[in-house]
Scaffold this motif. Structure first.
Motif, PDB file in Angstrom:
ATOM      1  N   ALA A   1       0.836  -1.198   0.000  1.00 13.43           N
ATOM      2  CA  ALA A   1       0.000   0.000   0.000  1.00 13.43           C
ATOM      3  C   ALA A   1       0.871   1.249   0.000  1.00 13.43           C
ATOM      4  O   ALA A   1       2.082   1.196   0.250  1.00 13.43           O
ATOM      5  CB  ALA A   1      -0.917   0.005   1.223  1.00 13.43           C
TER       6      ALA A   1
ATOM      7  N   TYR B   1      -4.034   4.988   1.021  1.00 10.15           N
ATOM      8  CA  TYR B   1      -4.745   5.377   2.239  1.00 10.15           C
ATOM      9  C   TYR B   1      -4.474   6.855   2.518  1.00 10.15           C
ATOM     10  O   TYR B   1      -3.299   7.274   2.553  1.00 10.15           O
ATOM     11  CB  TYR B   1      -4.276   4.539   3.431  1.00 10.15           C
ATOM     12  CG  TYR B   1      -4.665   3.082   3.356  1.00 10.15           C
ATOM     13  CD1 TYR B   1      -5.749   2.587   4.089  1.00 10.15           C
ATOM     14  CD2 TYR B   1      -3.958   2.184   2.555  1.00 10.15           C
ATOM     15  CE1 TYR B   1      -6.112   1.239   4.025  1.00 10.15           C
ATOM     16  CE2 TYR B   1      -4.318   0.843   2.474  1.00 10.15           C
ATOM     17  CZ  TYR B   1      -5.390   0.385   3.209  1.00 10.15           C
ATOM     18  OH  TYR B   1      -5.754  -0.944   3.141  1.00 10.15           O
ATOM     19  N   CYS B   2      -5.539   7.635   2.690  1.00 11.13           N
ATOM     20  CA  CYS B   2      -5.341   9.065   2.924  1.00 11.13           C
ATOM     21  C   CYS B   2      -6.600   9.682   3.531  1.00 11.13           C
ATOM     22  O   CYS B   2      -7.670   9.059   3.573  1.00 11.13           O
ATOM     23  CB  CYS B   2      -4.954   9.788   1.640  1.00 11.13           C
ATOM     24  SG  CYS B   2      -6.157   9.610   0.306  1.00 11.13           S
TER      25      CYS B   2
ATOM     26  N   VAL C   1       0.629   5.063   1.811  1.00  6.86           N
ATOM     27  CA  VAL C   1      -0.056   5.849   2.841  1.00  6.86           C
ATOM     28  C   VAL C   1       0.410   7.301   2.696  1.00  6.86           C
ATOM     29  O   VAL C   1       1.611   7.564   2.563  1.00  6.86           O
ATOM     30  CB  VAL C   1       0.275   5.316   4.247  1.00  6.86           C
ATOM     31  CG1 VAL C   1      -0.445   6.138   5.311  1.00  6.86           C
ATOM     32  CG2 VAL C   1      -0.112   3.839   4.363  1.00  6.86           C
TER      33      VAL C   1
ATOM     34  N   ASN D   1      -8.536   4.362  -0.115  1.00  2.00           N
ATOM     35  CA  ASN D   1      -9.232   4.123   1.150  1.00  2.00           C
ATOM     36  C   ASN D   1      -9.126   5.400   1.987  1.00  2.00           C
ATOM     37  O   ASN D   1      -8.027   5.787   2.400  1.00  2.00           O
ATOM     38  CB  ASN D   1      -8.595   2.955   1.895  1.00  2.00           C
ATOM     39  CG  ASN D   1      -8.676   1.660   1.107  1.00  2.00           C
ATOM     40  OD1 ASN D   1      -9.731   1.062   0.981  1.00  2.00           O
ATOM     41  ND2 ASN D   1      -7.547   1.233   0.550  1.00  2.00           N
ATOM     42  N   THR D   2     -10.250   6.062   2.198  1.00  2.73           N
ATOM     43  CA  THR D   2     -10.261   7.332   2.923  1.00  2.73           C
ATOM     44  C   THR D   2     -10.486   7.091   4.413  1.00  2.73           C
ATOM     45  O   THR D   2     -11.459   6.441   4.795  1.00  2.73           O
ATOM     46  CB  THR D   2     -11.352   8.263   2.375  1.00  2.73           C
ATOM     47  OG1 THR D   2     -11.179   8.405   0.964  1.00  2.73           O
ATOM     48  CG2 THR D   2     -11.281   9.619   3.033  1.00  2.73           C
ATOM     49  N   PHE D   3      -9.580   7.603   5.241  1.00  2.00           N
ATOM     50  CA  PHE D   3      -9.716   7.414   6.684  1.00  2.00           C
ATOM     51  C   PHE D   3     -10.105   8.722   7.368  1.00  2.00           C
ATOM     52  O   PHE D   3      -9.868   9.821   6.839  1.00  2.00           O
ATOM     53  CB  PHE D   3      -8.433   6.844   7.300  1.00  2.00           C
ATOM     54  CG  PHE D   3      -7.188   7.662   7.074  1.00  2.00           C
ATOM     55  CD1 PHE D   3      -6.984   8.872   7.730  1.00  2.00           C
ATOM     56  CD2 PHE D   3      -6.189   7.208   6.211  1.00  2.00           C
ATOM     57  CE1 PHE D   3      -5.831   9.615   7.537  1.00  2.00           C
ATOM     58  CE2 PHE D   3      -5.031   7.950   6.003  1.00  2.00           C
ATOM     59  CZ  PHE D   3      -4.860   9.158   6.670  1.00  2.00           C
TER      60      PHE D   3
ATOM     61  N   ASP E   1     -10.074   6.806  13.206  1.00  2.00           N
ATOM     62  CA  ASP E   1      -9.813   5.549  12.509  1.00  2.00           C
ATOM     63  C   ASP E   1      -8.433   4.971  12.810  1.00  2.00           C
ATOM     64  O   ASP E   1      -7.478   5.691  13.144  1.00  2.00           O
ATOM     65  CB  ASP E   1      -9.933   5.726  10.992  1.00  2.00           C
ATOM     66  CG  ASP E   1     -11.372   5.863  10.536  1.00  2.00           C
ATOM     67  OD1 ASP E   1     -12.266   5.592  11.354  1.00  2.00           O
ATOM     68  OD2 ASP E   1     -11.598   6.242   9.369  1.00  2.00           O
TER      69      ASP E   1
ATOM     70  N   PHE F   1      -6.134   1.546  10.834  1.00  2.00           N
ATOM     71  CA  PHE F   1      -6.246   0.571   9.757  1.00  2.00           C
ATOM     72  C   PHE F   1      -5.011  -0.316   9.737  1.00  2.00           C
ATOM     73  O   PHE F   1      -3.901   0.119  10.074  1.00  2.00           O
ATOM     74  CB  PHE F   1      -6.468   1.243   8.400  1.00  2.00           C
ATOM     75  CG  PHE F   1      -5.477   2.327   8.036  1.00  2.00           C
ATOM     76  CD1 PHE F   1      -4.346   2.050   7.292  1.00  2.00           C
ATOM     77  CD2 PHE F   1      -5.713   3.647   8.439  1.00  2.00           C
ATOM     78  CE1 PHE F   1      -3.449   3.048   6.949  1.00  2.00           C
ATOM     79  CE2 PHE F   1      -4.811   4.652   8.096  1.00  2.00           C
ATOM     80  CZ  PHE F   1      -3.684   4.352   7.349  1.00  2.00           C
TER      81      PHE F   1
ATOM     82  N   THR G   1      -7.930  12.675  -0.724  1.00  2.00           N
ATOM     83  CA  THR G   1      -8.692  11.865  -1.677  1.00  2.00           C
ATOM     84  C   THR G   1      -9.232  12.732  -2.809  1.00  2.00           C
ATOM     85  O   THR G   1      -9.146  12.369  -3.993  1.00  2.00           O
ATOM     86  CB  THR G   1      -9.877  11.162  -0.964  1.00  2.00           C
ATOM     87  OG1 THR G   1      -9.374  10.271   0.019  1.00  2.00           O
ATOM     88  CG2 THR G   1     -10.714  10.382  -1.963  1.00  2.00           C
TER      89      THR G   1
END
Length: 548
Positions: free
Chosen positions: A62, A88-89, A64, A112-114, A119, A121, A94
């Protein structure tokens, strides 16, 4: 063993890309572009060397991201030519990525929006817990990263600002809660502001300082800041309301980024606060505020075109007011920013900029007390500075030692350097070989030191081309033709060129049966010496031999 590799972004402020490796797993943290320096003529961008990542892409799980600035996300479209893994951001990042990938024609990607307020992950053996930090763009985060070899707090850029103008202060409570979950092995954090004492200033007062100037503006009012400075743009919108001016966004980057922030509720304005640049022509200049992209004066940017009177949409005239809410930040931006400031002043524009120290900009990077407070939150054993230059890393090391850190526990990394963590102990790891990868037009990585040296020479000294007609046995026929480009003006200095040919032919007359290669070598050697002696300059000599 856990390995941390600083592939780039350690000595040049920009172009951030870090790699975490554990067994057969690899994770990238940030993937940004750099900007060309004065010795890179014709280069548009500098990107990280992805060779190591591509070679090990079977391990890559991934990417990040910590924030939405170009020096943290701008190289992703180039990397995605070689790999495709989940990203992931935070929400604003995003939105920025959606726009960026759309522009580059990339549709096969997964984000994948956190939520950085709550959150966590898991990516393989790595557990990421983001938390908000204050910076110059909303949704900037740090991470508490739990690995099989220990816990690492990675905060690429931050300040502890609790009055952040974008409404997103450093989340001290969450950072402390995450840090208190166990012993923290290492902190990797921002070192760019290490030479500033105290805490980094909040930007709250900037709005009042801009308002004072706006209230005295008699004609059109122009403002500029970095295109992702959403909090600063909010302050500009607030000022516009208070002086009864409509806002016009000029420049695609500002239009896109403010639209993304508005969509998320990070940037607040009413529909009637803003007018289209075409409709603005029907409104009196004293009733308008233009927010313009290109605060660093980049060639081709909206500010550059405006200052050089090369924008068909908008013009700036004597008596207008221009506020720069940005200090030179990217490397080598001062020259370009100073150029447009001079252009505006020369045209009679009331120009407000960093040298006047009117409180129109604050740094998004933490000063000494911000840095120490982060350390106090996580209480690490080891320290790795990031996001600065060699002098900033040195200052970070001295600051860490001033609060009790051991010198050997501070790792100052250059591009490709790594640190290995095993059984709670950190040590220097193997160095990954990296190089500068330059983007120019459609070319990526296909120019290097020699090409840049030639471009620099051509730009500074010019070029002289000499064409010989010669037989196969090396006899030169007739007088060679000589052409100068960027060296001397032939209409004035034609005598110099003719004299150089006569002297060269006399010199060649002392040599018999020269091969084409030898003829070229002798011409270069002689003309370089002649021109330097007569003009003090060293143009590039390009000999051409045509066999007849």
């Amino acid at each position: 063993m856990l390995r941390f590799i600083a592939l780039s972004g350690t000595t040049g402020v920009t172009e951030n890309l870090n790699v975490y490796e554990y067994k057969d797993e690899m994770i990238i943290l940030d993937c940004g572009v750099g900007f060309p320096d004065l010795e890179m003529p014709g280069v548009d961008l500098v990107i990280p060397d992805f060779s190591y990542v591509v070679k090990n892409k079977h391990k890559l799980k991934a990417i990040v991201l910590s924030q939405g600035h170009e020096d943290h996300i701008g190289a992703l479209p180039f990397l995605f030519r070689e790999v495709n893994v989940p990203i992931y951001c935070a929400p604003l990042v995003t939105e920025f990525l959606t726009e960026k990938f759309r522009d580059k024609g990339i549709s096969d990607y997964k984000v994948n929006t956190f939520d950085p307020t709550k959150d966590t992950f898991q990516i393989g053996s790595f557990k990421f817990s983001p938390f908000r930090v204050s910076h110059s763009v909303p949704d900037t985060v740090g991470f508490l990263i739990e690995t099989p070899e220990g816990r690492i707090m990675h905060v690429p850029e931050h300040k502890i600002d609790q009055e952040s103008v974008d409404g997103q202060p450093f989340d001290i409570e969450r950072a402390k809660k995450l840090a208190s979950g166990g012993e923290n092995l290492c902190v990797i954090s921002d070192c760019l502001g290490v030479h500033e004492t105290g805490f980094a200033k909040s930007g709250v007062e900037i709005e009042n300082n801009m308002l004072k100037i706006a209230m005295t503006a008699k004609k059109a009012l122009f403002m500029s800041a970095m295109s992702s400075s959403i909090g600063r743009f909010q302050q500009m919108i607030n000022v516009a309301r208070r002086v009864n001016r409509k806002v016009v966004f000029v420049g695609r980057s500002i239009q896109n980024k403010t639209e993304s922030a508005h969509k998320l509720g990070y940037f607040k304005y009413h529909a009637d606060d803003v007018v289209d640049v075409r409709k603005a022509k029907k409104i009196h200049p004293k009733d308008l505020m233009y927010i313009v992209a290109g605060c660093y004066g980049q060639v081709g940017s909206s500010v550059y075109r405006l200052a050089t009177d090369d924008d068909s949409r908008v013009s700036i005239t004597e008596g207008d007011t221009f506020i720069f809410s940005a200090n030179p930040a990217p490397p080598y931006s001062k020259e370009s920013q100073d150029f447009i400031i001079d252009e505006l002043i020369d045209r009679g524009v009331d120009t407000h900029y960093y040298d006047l120290k009117e409180g129109l900009h604050v740094s998004g990077h933490g000063a000494q007390e911000d840095i120490k407070m982060l350390w106090d939150i996580c209480k690490p054993k080891y320290f790795i500075p990031t996001g600065g230059t060699i002098k900033h890393m040195h200052g970070y090391e001295k600051l860490a030692m001033s609060v009790g850190a051991q010198k050997e526990n501070v790792f100052k990394l250059k591009p490709g350097d790594s640190v290995d963590f095993k059984n709670g102990v950190a040590s220097r790891g193997q160095k990954v070989k990296v190089k500068e990868v330059m983007v120019h037009g459609l070319g990526i990585g296909d120019i290097g030191k020699t090409v840049l040296e030639h471009r620099t020479l051509l730009g500074k000294q010019g070029m002289v081309v000499i064409v010989f007609k010669a037989t196969k046995d090396g006899k030169v026929l007739n007088k060679p033709e000589i052409v100068s480009k960027g060296f001397v003006f032939e209409g004035i200095s034609g005598g110099l060129l003719n004299d150089s040919i006569q002297r060269l032919m006399k010199h060649l007359g002392t040599h018999n049966n020269l091969s084409a290669k030898k003829l070229k070598d002798e011409a270069i050697k002689f003309l370089e010496g002649y021109f330097f002696k007569t003009t003090g300059r060293s143009p590039m000599i390009v000999p051409i031999v045509v066999e007849v």
